[in-house]
Design a protein around this motif. Structure first.
Motif, short mmCIF file in Angstrom:
data_model
loop_
_atom_site.label_atom_id
_atom_site.label_comp_id
_atom_site.label_asym_id
_atom_site.label_seq_id
_atom_site.Cartn_x
_atom_site.Cartn_y
_atom_site.Cartn_z
N MET A 188 0.82 -1.21 0.00
CA MET A 188 0.00 0.00 0.00
C MET A 188 0.86 1.26 0.00
SD MET A 188 -3.36 0.80 0.14
CE MET A 188 -2.98 1.94 -1.18
N LYS A 189 1.87 1.25 0.84
CA LYS A 189 2.76 2.41 0.92
C LYS A 189 3.52 2.61 -0.39
CE LYS A 189 3.44 2.00 5.92
NZ LYS A 189 4.38 1.66 7.01
N LYS A 190 3.96 1.50 -0.98
CA LYS A 190 4.69 1.59 -2.23
C LYS A 190 3.78 2.11 -3.36
CE LYS A 190 7.46 -1.31 -5.34
NZ LYS A 190 7.95 -2.68 -5.60
N ALA A 191 2.52 1.65 -3.38
CA ALA A 191 1.58 2.09 -4.41
C ALA A 191 1.27 3.58 -4.27
CB ALA A 191 0.28 1.27 -4.33
N GLU A 192 1.10 4.04 -3.02
CA GLU A 192 0.83 5.47 -2.80
C GLU A 192 2.02 6.32 -3.23
OE1 GLU A 192 -2.31 5.27 0.94
OE2 GLU A 192 -0.16 5.27 1.33
N ILE B 189 1.81 6.73 -6.92
CA ILE B 189 0.82 7.73 -7.31
C ILE B 189 1.41 9.12 -7.15
CG2 ILE B 189 -1.44 8.71 -6.71
CD1 ILE B 189 -1.54 6.01 -8.16
N ILE B 190 2.15 9.31 -6.05
CA ILE B 190 2.76 10.63 -5.83
C ILE B 190 3.77 10.93 -6.94
CG2 ILE B 190 4.30 11.91 -4.29
CD1 ILE B 190 2.99 10.40 -1.96
N ASP B 191 4.55 9.93 -7.35
CA ASP B 191 5.54 10.14 -8.42
C ASP B 191 4.85 10.46 -9.74
OD1 ASP B 191 7.46 9.62 -6.59
OD2 ASP B 191 7.76 7.52 -7.17
N GLY B 192 3.65 9.87 -9.99
CA GLY B 192 2.85 10.20 -11.17
C GLY B 192 3.35 9.54 -12.44
N LEU B 193 2.67 9.92 -13.59
CA LEU B 193 3.00 9.39 -14.91
C LEU B 193 4.03 10.26 -15.59
CD1 LEU B 193 -0.47 8.38 -16.38
CD2 LEU B 193 1.38 6.85 -15.76
N MET B 194 4.87 9.65 -16.36
CA MET B 194 5.83 10.41 -17.17
C MET B 194 5.15 10.85 -18.47
SD MET B 194 9.29 8.12 -16.78
CE MET B 194 10.07 9.13 -18.04
N GLN B 195 5.54 12.00 -18.99
CA GLN B 195 5.03 12.43 -20.31
C GLN B 195 5.82 11.72 -21.38
OE1 GLN B 195 5.09 16.65 -20.70
NE2 GLN B 195 3.43 16.99 -19.23
N PRO B 196 5.18 10.93 -22.23
CA PRO B 196 5.91 10.20 -23.27
C PRO B 196 6.47 11.14 -24.32
CG PRO B 196 3.55 9.93 -23.60
CD PRO B 196 3.69 10.68 -22.31
N LYS B 197 7.63 10.78 -24.84
CA LYS B 197 8.26 11.59 -25.89
C LYS B 197 8.12 10.93 -27.25
CE LYS B 197 11.59 12.98 -22.41
NZ LYS B 197 12.93 12.82 -21.91
N SER B 198 7.60 9.73 -27.25
CA SER B 198 7.42 9.01 -28.51
C SER B 198 6.27 8.02 -28.32
CB SER B 198 8.69 8.28 -28.91
OG SER B 198 8.97 7.28 -27.96
N LEU B 199 5.82 7.48 -29.45
CA LEU B 199 4.75 6.50 -29.40
C LEU B 199 5.19 5.25 -28.66
CD1 LEU B 199 1.94 5.52 -30.24
CD2 LEU B 199 2.93 4.78 -32.44
N GLY C 103 3.28 15.60 -13.02
CA GLY C 103 4.18 16.63 -13.53
C GLY C 103 5.59 16.43 -13.03
N GLY C 104 5.69 16.04 -11.73
CA GLY C 104 7.02 15.80 -11.16
C GLY C 104 7.76 14.69 -11.87
N GLY C 105 6.98 13.63 -12.15
CA GLY C 105 7.61 12.50 -12.82
C GLY C 105 8.04 12.84 -14.22
#
Length: 639
Positions: free
Chosen positions: A459-463, A466-476, A607-609
């Motif tokens: 649970m702690k690892k999953a949270e 979530i805090i780290d978030g998604l990275m914005q992809p630079k390619s397909l 955004g952070g990620g």
């Protein structure tokens, strides 16, 4: 005719004879001088012969009558002789006269030397009995002596004292002879060999005195060594007997104060024994080394065996050191043992208090709390029981074994440990009795705790993810990878929910489970939040990947049309209409804008990620639509 004229031949013959004898005499004198002054060293008898011969030749040294007769006779004989003959004969006579004149000082000098030489040779003859005397005393001082006991050594000392007395009695005579020789050496005519005689006499005298004193000291040392050996050998064995007794008295003392104090005292005693015994042994060994020099062969081995016996017995010193090291280690282990038993005794009161708090609680306990407290006490009792078992093993190592004498102090330690074990067993039985009263609750609570322990870290690892978030992809490709990772995360969330639900199910089976339900509900709220975000991630990434795929397909199709504009239709006619091209370009712009918006929306979910810890995000891959060259589009429209 005169008498001389008539008898000229006879007189001439007599003249020549006396002339020749004069020459022969001078030759003999010169030869005698050479022999007397030769560098050869004669015996006194040889030199006396040469001296007497020289002296006999030197009688009537001046030869005045002979010289006068020769001169007068030659004058008479040469009166009526021719001038040349007169001149020649006078010259010959003059030569022997001058030779005789020159020879006289040399003869006189040689006579002086001969007298000095004779004194030196006589001095050498007088030295012979002195050298024989000195050599005899020296030989008596250096010859090998054997002494098998102190009585024989005393006899040798008496004999050596006689040698020293003889040397002392002859000292003045020898010194006078040396002084006499040195006085003779002051004469400039003294032969070189005299210096050797005087030097040899002095060296022989000094060497003999030195050898005699050395022998006297060796005999005195030998006599003293006999006494030292016998006395110190007995003392050495006496001290070793005391060391053996001391070794037997080094024992374990089961007293935390008396034990270390006794150890320190015995360490000092052992050091004193070692120093004393070692010093005495060195004395005995030194005396034996001295005695071995004069011992007969048949007594050397037995004497060396007595020394070796002492050396073998001295091994008790090493055994004592090893025993003391063992006692030091024992004292340390006993102190640790005491500390551990004291710690167990102190904990028994605490354990009893905690158990009483469970059996007769001051406040009403929920089953969860009761189970928790009971299990904690049970776990502590097991740990203390294991710890007590280690102390029991230690007790078997350092305390007397079965059948050995046990001191009162040792019994106290053993009783303390026995009481600790008894109390621990009693507590263990009582806690097991309490557990039996609510064994089902214990079972379900353990299942609940197991589930929570598995779920909480995830649970702690999953949270955190979530805090780290998604990275914005630079390619397909990156977009597809992020989509796959998001789907895996969503599936993991749904799998972990089963663990939480199983823990909740176990909690529901307990008599009272309000606290457990509250904990499960808290975890569920946190899980729902994570799960919703994971679904959102999957949905958005799916839309983005589909849009990006479609955009790439349209760009590829448009590029293909433009590239084939000349070969598609002959005579400058194109199958591609302006309206259709513009429609495709507008569609591309719309899709690109939609894709950019989808990527930008991901910033809300990480955004952070996307920025990679504050670094500027790299620009998104250029849209495929912009890759179509503008001239190509114009040409297509013109066609």
């Amino acid at each position: 005719m005169t008498f001389w004229q008539e008898n000229y031949s006879f007189i001439r013959e007599v003249y020549d004879t006396r002339y020749q004898k004069m020459v022969e005499w001078m030759d003999n004198v010169e030869m005698a001088i050479q022999k007397v002054c030769a560098s050869k060293v004669y015996t006194s008898a040889e030199f006396k012969r040469e001296k007497d011969n020289f002296h006999s030749l030197c009688k009537n040294l001046e030869r005045a009558e002979t010289k006068k007769w020769l001169t007068e006779t030659l004058e008479t004989l040469m009166k009526e002789r021719v001038p040349d003959e007169q001149k020649e004969e006078h010259k010959k006579l003059k030569l022997i006269m001058e030779r005789h004149k020159t020879l006289i000082p040399k003869i006189q000098e040689t006579l002086v030397k001969t007298e000095c030489y004779w004194k030196c040779y006589s001095y050498g003859d007088d030295l012979i009995p002195i050298f024989e005397f000195i050599d005899d005393l020296r030989n008596r001082s250096v010859k090998e002596l054997l002494s098998g006991n102190s009585e024989q050594t005393e006899e040798h000392i008496e004999k050596q004292d006689k040698v020293l007395n003889s040397l002392e009695n002859k000292r003045k005579m020898v010194m006078d002879f040396i002084a006499k020789g040195e006085k003779l050496m002051q004469d400039p005519n003294c032969p070189k060999f005299l210096d050797g005689h005087v030097k040899k006499l002095r060296e022989a005298w000094e060497d003999t005195n030195e050898k005699a004193q050395i022998r006297k000291k060796a005999l005195a040392d030998n006599l003293a060594s006999w006494e030292t050996f016998e006395e110190q050998k007995v003392e050495n064995h006496k001290q070793l007997d005391l060391a053996d007794a001391e070794f037997e008295n080094i024992k374990k003392i089961f007293d935390l104060k008396a034990g270390p104090a006794d150890y320190e005292l015995r360490m000092k005693t052992a050091a004193n024994f070692r120093k004393g015994i070692q010093d005495i042994f060195n004395t005995v060994s030194g005396a034996n080394d001295c005695l071995q020099q004069m011992l007969p062969d048949e007594k050397k081995s037995p004497m060396a065996g007595e020394v070796q016996e002492i050396k073998t017995r001295m091994e008790i010193l090493n055994k004592t050191d090893e025993r003391l090291n063992f006692i030091l280690d024992f004292n340390k282990r006993l102190a640790v043992f005491h500390t551990c038993v004291t710690e167990l005794e102190d904990w028994l009161g605490e354990g009893r208090k905690r158990l009483d708090g469970i059996k007769n609680p001051v406040e009403l306990l929920s089953p969860e709390d009761r189970v928790t407290k009971t299990m904690e006490v049970q776990e502590d009792i097991n740990k203390k029981s294991d710890f007590c078992g280690k102390q029991e093993t230690e007790k078997n190592d350092i305390f007397p074994k079965q059948g050995e004498k046990v001191s009162s102090d040792a019994k106290k330690f053993m009783e303390r440990l026995k009481n600790v074990r008894t109390e621990l067993n009693k507590l263990d039985e009582e806690i097991k009795s309490e557990c039996a009263k609510f064994s089902e609750d214990v079972k379900y609570f353990a299942e609940f705790q197991t589930g929570i322990k598995a779920f909480d870290p995830w649970m702690k690892k999953a949270e955190q993810r979530i805090i780290d978030g998604l990275m914005q992809p630079k390619s397909l490709v990156e977009a597809c990878e992020i989509l796959g990772s998001s789907k895996n995360f969503q599936e993991e969330c749904e799998a972990k929910l089963k663990i939480l639900e199983e823990a909740a199910s176990s909690a529901q089976k307990m008599t009272t489970h309000a606290d457990s339900d509250e904990k499960v509900e808290g975890y569920k709220v946190r899980w729902v939040k994570v799960h919703e975000i994971s679904k959102e991630w999957v949905a958005r990434m799916t839309t983005l990947v589909e849009c990006w795929n479609k955009l790439d397909g349209n760009v590829g199709e448009l590029s293909s049309w433009v590239a084939q504009k000349d070969s598609a239709a002959p005579d400058g006619k194109s199958e591609l209409s302006i309206e259709k091209l513009e429609t495709q370009l507008n569609t591309l712009k719309t899709m690109f804008a939609e894709k950019q918006k989808l990527v930008a929306d991901l910033e809300v979910y990480g955004g952070g990620g996307a920025a990679h810890e504050g670094e500027a995000a790299a620009p998104v891959e250029a849209p495929a639509a912009e890759a179509v060259p503008a001239p190509a589009v114009e040409e297509a429209a013109t066609a």
